[in-house]
Design a protein around this motif. Structure first.
Motif, PDB file in Angstrom:
ATOM      1  N   THR A   4      -6.548  31.563  78.003  1.00 20.65           N
ATOM      2  CA  THR A   4      -6.092  30.452  77.172  1.00 20.65           C
ATOM      3  C   THR A   4      -4.807  30.813  76.452  1.00 20.65           C
ATOM      4  OG1 THR A   4      -8.364  29.754  76.831  1.00 20.65           O
ATOM      5  CG2 THR A   4      -6.753  28.943  75.269  1.00 20.65           C
ATOM      6  N   ILE A   5      -4.768  31.995  75.870  1.00 24.80           N
ATOM      7  CA  ILE A   5      -3.568  32.418  75.130  1.00 24.80           C
ATOM      8  C   ILE A   5      -2.387  32.586  76.083  1.00 24.80           C
ATOM      9  CG2 ILE A   5      -2.581  34.289  73.748  1.00 24.80           C
ATOM     10  CD1 ILE A   5      -5.358  34.601  72.479  1.00 24.80           C
ATOM     11  N   LEU A   6      -2.652  33.168  77.243  1.00 29.54           N
ATOM     12  CA  LEU A   6      -1.558  33.353  78.204  1.00 29.54           C
ATOM     13  C   LEU A   6      -1.022  32.015  78.711  1.00 29.54           C
ATOM     14  CD1 LEU A   6      -2.793  36.404  80.287  1.00 29.54           C
ATOM     15  CD2 LEU A   6      -0.985  36.343  78.584  1.00 29.54           C
ATOM     16  N   SER A   7      -1.912  31.073  78.965  1.00 23.63           N
ATOM     17  CA  SER A   7      -1.424  29.764  79.413  1.00 23.63           C
ATOM     18  C   SER A   7      -0.662  29.060  78.296  1.00 23.63           C
ATOM     19  CB  SER A   7      -2.577  28.898  79.908  1.00 23.63           C
ATOM     20  OG  SER A   7      -3.434  28.566  78.846  1.00 23.63           O
ATOM     21  N   VAL A  11       3.253  27.675  78.437  1.00 24.45           N
ATOM     22  CA  VAL A  11       3.702  26.349  78.006  1.00 24.45           C
ATOM     23  C   VAL A  11       4.795  26.473  76.959  1.00 24.45           C
ATOM     24  CG1 VAL A  11       2.973  24.244  76.798  1.00 24.45           C
ATOM     25  CG2 VAL A  11       1.551  25.202  78.603  1.00 24.45           C
ATOM     26  N   ALA A  12       4.624  27.406  76.020  1.00 21.48           N
ATOM     27  CA  ALA A  12       5.635  27.612  74.983  1.00 21.48           C
ATOM     28  C   ALA A  12       6.945  28.107  75.593  1.00 21.48           C
ATOM     29  CB  ALA A  12       5.119  28.606  73.941  1.00 21.48           C
ATOM     30  N   LEU A  13       6.864  29.018  76.548  1.00 20.59           N
ATOM     31  CA  LEU A  13       8.069  29.519  77.211  1.00 20.59           C
ATOM     32  C   LEU A  13       8.769  28.408  77.987  1.00 20.59           C
ATOM     33  CD1 LEU A  13       9.852  31.952  77.980  1.00 20.59           C
ATOM     34  CD2 LEU A  13       8.359  32.263  79.957  1.00 20.59           C
ATOM     35  N   PHE A  14       7.999  27.563  78.636  1.00 22.39           N
ATOM     36  CA  PHE A  14       8.573  26.437  79.369  1.00 22.39           C
ATOM     37  C   PHE A  14       9.289  25.481  78.413  1.00 22.39           C
ATOM     38  CE2 PHE A  14       8.221  22.264  81.485  1.00 22.39           C
ATOM     39  CZ  PHE A  14       8.932  22.560  82.643  1.00 22.39           C
ATOM     40  N   ALA A  15       8.664  25.153  77.272  1.00 22.82           N
ATOM     41  CA  ALA A  15       9.289  24.259  76.293  1.00 22.82           C
ATOM     42  C   ALA A  15      10.555  24.901  75.718  1.00 22.82           C
ATOM     43  CB  ALA A  15       8.309  23.934  75.169  1.00 22.82           C
ATOM     44  N   PHE A  16      10.486  26.194  75.416  1.00 22.00           N
ATOM     45  CA  PHE A  16      11.656  26.913  74.907  1.00 22.00           C
ATOM     46  C   PHE A  16      12.796  26.852  75.915  1.00 22.00           C
ATOM     47  CE2 PHE A  16      14.284  30.667  74.463  1.00 22.00           C
ATOM     48  CZ  PHE A  16      14.480  30.762  73.096  1.00 22.00           C
ATOM     49  N   SER A  17      12.482  27.130  77.182  1.00 18.60           N
ATOM     50  CA  SER A  17      13.524  27.163  78.218  1.00 18.60           C
ATOM     51  C   SER A  17      14.157  25.799  78.438  1.00 18.60           C
ATOM     52  CB  SER A  17      12.929  27.658  79.538  1.00 18.60           C
ATOM     53  OG  SER A  17      12.386  28.936  79.370  1.00 18.60           O
ATOM     54  N   ILE A  18      13.335  24.772  78.491  1.00 20.23           N
ATOM     55  CA  ILE A  18      13.871  23.421  78.709  1.00 20.23           C
ATOM     56  C   ILE A  18      14.799  23.036  77.555  1.00 20.23           C
ATOM     57  CG2 ILE A  18      13.251  20.963  78.822  1.00 20.23           C
ATOM     58  CD1 ILE A  18      12.695  22.479  81.391  1.00 20.23           C
ATOM     59  N   ALA A  40       8.794  25.935  70.589  1.00 20.78           N
ATOM     60  CA  ALA A  40       7.846  26.764  71.341  1.00 20.78           C
ATOM     61  C   ALA A  40       6.570  26.985  70.534  1.00 20.78           C
ATOM     62  CB  ALA A  40       8.486  28.095  71.705  1.00 20.78           C
ATOM     63  N   ILE A  41       6.688  27.227  69.234  1.00 22.81           N
ATOM     64  CA  ILE A  41       5.502  27.418  68.385  1.00 22.81           C
ATOM     65  C   ILE A  41       4.684  26.137  68.324  1.00 22.81           C
ATOM     66  CG2 ILE A  41       4.760  27.829  65.996  1.00 22.81           C
ATOM     67  CD1 ILE A  41       7.164  29.778  65.783  1.00 22.81           C
ATOM     68  N   ILE A  42       5.350  25.011  68.193  1.00 23.90           N
ATOM     69  CA  ILE A  42       4.637  23.717  68.156  1.00 23.90           C
ATOM     70  C   ILE A  42       3.889  23.489  69.469  1.00 23.90           C
ATOM     71  CG2 ILE A  42       4.986  21.218  68.130  1.00 23.90           C
ATOM     72  CD1 ILE A  42       7.243  21.722  66.077  1.00 23.90           C
ATOM     73  N   PHE A  43       4.526  23.743  70.600  1.00 24.86           N
ATOM     74  CA  PHE A  43       3.861  23.544  71.887  1.00 24.86           C
ATOM     75  C   PHE A  43       2.732  24.543  72.099  1.00 24.86           C
ATOM     76  CE2 PHE A  43       7.106  20.592  73.049  1.00 24.86           C
ATOM     77  CZ  PHE A  43       6.536  19.819  74.036  1.00 24.86           C
ATOM     78  N   PHE A  44       2.875  25.762  71.555  1.00 24.51           N
ATOM     79  CA  PHE A  44       1.812  26.758  71.649  1.00 24.51           C
ATOM     80  C   PHE A  44       0.547  26.256  70.955  1.00 24.51           C
ATOM     81  CE2 PHE A  44      -0.465  30.511  70.112  1.00 24.51           C
ATOM     82  CZ  PHE A  44      -0.572  31.244  71.280  1.00 24.51           C
TER      83      PHE A  44
END
Length: 97
Positions: A4-7, A11-18, A40-44
């Motif tokens: 769960t934490i890794l996924s 998602v946070a990395l994807f939001a950060f990158s976009i 990224a924190i919000i999406f996490f």
């Protein structure tokens, strides 16, 4: 739990990158990094909430409560059949044959 934490990190990395790649030519570097990190924190955190909702819907606790069998006091009060009674049943079956 680790999955769960890794996924959530993915998602946070994807939001950060976009956000980072879409805002790079138009903003300063420091504001991009700050805004992308906050996003990224919000999406996490949001991913935890979404996964909890999906788990709740998939589990469907309403149906689980409806499927529970209620044992009446009469059935629960009956003593279990002892080995002597089993032996008597088997002997009577053998005599019938």
């Amino acid at each position: 739990m680790v999955g769960t934490i890794l996924s959530n990190f993915w998602v946070a990395l994807f939001a950060f990158s976009i956000y980072f790649f879409s805002a790079y030519p138009f903003m300063e570097g420091l504001s991009i990094l700050f805004n992308a990190s906050v996003l990224a924190i919000i999406f996490f955190v949001l991913t935890f909430i979404v996964r909890a909702i999906i788990g709740f819907v998939m589990e469907n606790p309403v149906n689980i409560e409806q499927e529970m069998v209620v044992v009446s006091p009469d059935v629960a009060a009956e003593p279990e059949i002892t080995s002597e009674k089993y032996a008597e049943i088997v002997k009577s079956l053998l005599k019938d044959e």
